[in-house]
Enzyme design. Structure first.
Site, short mmCIF file in Angstrom:
data_model
loop_
_atom_site.label_atom_id
_atom_site.label_comp_id
_atom_site.label_asym_id
_atom_site.label_seq_id
_atom_site.Cartn_x
_atom_site.Cartn_y
_atom_site.Cartn_z
N HIS A 327 0.87 -1.18 0.00
CA HIS A 327 0.00 0.00 0.00
C HIS A 327 0.90 1.22 0.00
O HIS A 327 1.90 1.27 0.73
CB HIS A 327 -0.89 -0.02 1.24
CG HIS A 327 -2.03 0.97 1.17
ND1 HIS A 327 -1.83 2.33 1.24
CD2 HIS A 327 -3.37 0.78 1.06
CE1 HIS A 327 -3.01 2.94 1.16
NE2 HIS A 327 -3.96 2.02 1.05
N ARG A 350 -6.65 10.09 -0.13
CA ARG A 350 -6.29 10.56 -1.47
C ARG A 350 -7.53 10.74 -2.33
O ARG A 350 -7.59 11.65 -3.17
CB ARG A 350 -5.31 9.59 -2.13
CG ARG A 350 -3.91 9.69 -1.54
CD ARG A 350 -2.97 8.64 -2.11
NE ARG A 350 -3.20 7.33 -1.53
CZ ARG A 350 -3.38 6.21 -2.21
NH1 ARG A 350 -3.37 6.24 -3.53
NH2 ARG A 350 -3.56 5.07 -1.59
#
Length: 655
Positions: A327, A350
């Protein structure tokens, strides 16, 4: 055998061969013939007990044989012998395991969940971005969802398993909302998704809310589901001279039962839901991806691939083991930079407008690319700074503007409260922290209608004129293992020749093939729910002939494991209730370490000393709450009813 007591006499404790029972030798031969013919539907323990009872002229069993035939006789005979074997053992107490267990119980079956930690939840309780679904049931959007999932597979994995995942997404998420009462009403877009389709609750963290609710309903609504904690499975048992799975061996890792050594637990089916192997740096990770051994991880220390090893040892095929997901954003805690376990900076951060910057304060990637794409770009980026060590060259900046905060306010508050995100209120301070290029970078990004890196959303902009910014340091982390046990569409474990291992299933991260080379964010909780439902409601056979309508399942399961008192002990609430008493804040302050941790929440005192290591976020998640009033901190991350739902008992109240 094992943990099951098989009586050699009738319930009176003496052998009885009285003539007045009226059972002829021919009738006994019929009974034995029936048992022999249908032995495939009986566990070894049941078969042994019934045959022994007939041969030894058990008075009660022979009396039943006088009045009942076939499966009706078998059912009542097993009840009289105290041998009601559970329909399934579920290894692992995360979302995949509990969905499987509840789905079996909904059909009248009985289940024992075996969890090696001290509490349920696993890595599922850490999930923060959400779960994917196309709630509108729009066929075009469903097709796009499948295409995005298959694209992320990158030519690997099993497309049919991906299709099953997507086709069952909407119904499974609706079922999950209905069962848990958690309203998944807030939608966001994650990397690799062309549309927003990832759902989470408006308040609270999705994994914690779902798992707390699942744990609550298992306790209060499903007496047919028994939970063993601090119980580490060591082996899957296969019936002698067959290839049929019949149970597990396990050991207690804590408590008075720890000295008993290996215990045996029999069942008609075994479901492996024990997670992946991402924490096993010196074992499976080193074997399949030695290049990732030195990367930190978001996973708990229990994520060591146990179920994968068990299945492989009895002939299961493993697939896609080399595909381990990094990740892109695990937080680097300024207070503990070198801790191997990182808190995940959820992908939704994000998705709501957060941007990634290198050490020069410049963007370098489309933040909404797939996890693999973003991580690969990070690792290929020249991120050198004279102030950084080689290890820290993997550290990047994550910046969120004030314009984005309302989209995920609760989650961001958690990160701020833990010191993982810093609240920066002036352009000068932002430049001092990130570097002199940062404002120019944010202005260029905000004013560029096309974006040089291909990002199309406008969330969070204009970033350079925000009232404030939330800023943290992030680094790539081992987060998920796509590989695991090969399964078919029903969750059945497959051998290398494609045949299924009878009565063995795998659900969740322990299995392989669903995600291929890269898992899309939001598809993990979905996989747990979809395949847990399929295995529990369709694949596992609940033997209706052996389901007593009047006999309490929970009591029956007690007799199938190592004793009633042990199971009752496992059902006790978390914590050590010692009687509610008046406590002063000064007294609470003396218990200020994770091994001796008292905290105050809403005027009540809780002892978390025995829970710290089992917390989904690790001991670090509660260490700042030890010895103080943590009401405000607690309510940032959780709803008010979570403590009661999770069975925490207060030990006192503040004077």
């Amino acid at each position: 055998p094992g943990g099951v007591h098989v009586p050699s006499t009738g319930t009176t404790g003496t052998t009885n061969t009285r003539e007045d029972i009226g059972i002829t030798a021919a009738r006994k031969d019929e009974l034995l013939q029936f048992l022999s013919t249908h032995r495939g539907n009986l566990t070894r323990v049941e078969e042994d007990a019934l045959v022994h009872a007939v041969v030894q002229n058990d008075a009660t069993v022979l009396l039943l044989a006088k009045h009942y035939d076939g499966w009706v006789f078998v059912r009542h005979a097993l009840i009289s012998l105290g041998l009601e074997i559970p329909d399934a053992i579920v290894v692992g107490g995360g979302l995949a395991g509990l969905v499987s267990a509840v789905s079996i119980a909904d059909r009248g079956g009985s289940v024992v969940v075996v969890e090696k930690l001290g509490s349920l939840g696993g890595n599922s309780a850490k999930a923060s971005s959400g779960i994917n679904a196309v709630k509108a049931n729009d066929m075009q959007q469903l097709q796009m969802f499948l295409e995005d999932t298959v694209k992320s597979q990158a030519g690997h994995g099993d497309r049919e398993l991906a299709r099953i995942l997507v086709d069952n997404a909407n119904a499974s998420v609706a079922w999950l909302e209905g069962v848990t009462g958690v309203n998944l009403s807030s939608i966001g877009q994650l990397g690799g998704h062309r549309l927003a389709r990832t759902w989470k609750p408006e308040h609270g963290v999705v994994g914690a809310e779902l798992m707390t609710a699942m744990i609550r309903i298992v306790k209060h609504r499903y007496p047919a589901v028994t939970v063993l904690t601090h119980a580490s499975v060591t082996n899957v048992l296969v019936k002698e001279n067959t290839h049929v799975v019949e149970g597990v061996e396990y050991t207690h890792t804590q408590g008075e039962n720890a000295s008993k050594g290996k215990q045996t637990l029999y069942a008609r089916n075994v479901i492996l839901a024990s997670g992946g192997f991402g924490f096993d740096a010196q074992g499976m990770l080193k074997k399949y991806r030695p290049d990732l051994v030195d990367f930190p991880t978001t996973l708990g220390a229990h994520t060591t691939g146990d179920g994968i090893r068990f299945a492989e040892s009895i002939g299961a095929e493993l697939v896609d083991m080399e595909y381990v997901q990094l990740h892109p954003t695990g937080f680097v805690d300024p207070k503990d930079r070198h801790n191997h376990v990182k808190v995940l900076a959820a992908e939704v951060v994000r998705g709501i407008g957060g941007v990634l910057l290198n050490q020069q304060g410049k963007r370098f990637v489309n933040e909404l690319g797939t996890r693999k794409f973003v991580t690969d770009t990070m690792l290929a980026t020249d991120n050198y700074s004279s102030s950084l060590s080689t290890e820290n060259s993997r550290v990047f900046w994550l910046v969120i503007s004030s314009h984005s905060v309302h989209y995920a306010e609760r989650l961001l508050q958690i990160y701020v409260s833990r010191g993982l995100l810093r609240n920066v209120t002036s352009p000068y301070d932002l430049e001092q922290l990130v570097g002199p290029n940062v404002l120019h970078t944010l202005q260029e990004y905000s004013e560029d209608p096309t974006d040089a890196f291909g990002r199309q959303d406008r969330l969070g902009r204009p970033m350079h004129t925000a009232q404030y910014w939330l800023v943290g340091e992030v680094t790539p982390v081992v987060h998920y293992t796509m590989g695991g046990i090969k399964i078919d569409g029903g969750g059945r474990v497959l051998r290398r020749d494609g045949s299924a291992i009878d009565r063995l299933y795998a659900v969740g991260e322990v299995s392989g093939g669903v995600h291929g080379e890269n898992r899309l964010g939001g598809n993990s909780l979905l996989e747990c729910t979809v395949y847990g439902r399929i295995v529990g409601s369709q694949s596992v056979h609940v033997h209706e002939h052996l389901t007593p309508s009047h006999f309490p399942r929970r009591n029956a399961v007690f007799n199938a494991v190592s004793g009633r008192s042990e199971i009752q002990q496992q059902q006790q609430p978390v914590g050590k209730p010692i009687g509610v008493k008046d406590v002063t804040l000064a007294e609470v302050a003396q218990h200020n370490t994770v091994t001796d941790c008292w905290t105050v929440i809403d005027g009540k005192v809780y002892d978390l000393s025995h829970y710290a290591e089992d917390h989904p976020g690790g001991a670090g998640a509660i260490k700042d709450s030890c010895g103080v009033d943590s009401t405000k901190r607690f309510l940032v991350a959780h709803t008010k009813g979570l403590l009661e739902d999770a069975d925490f008992n207060p030990i006192g109240k503040i004077l």
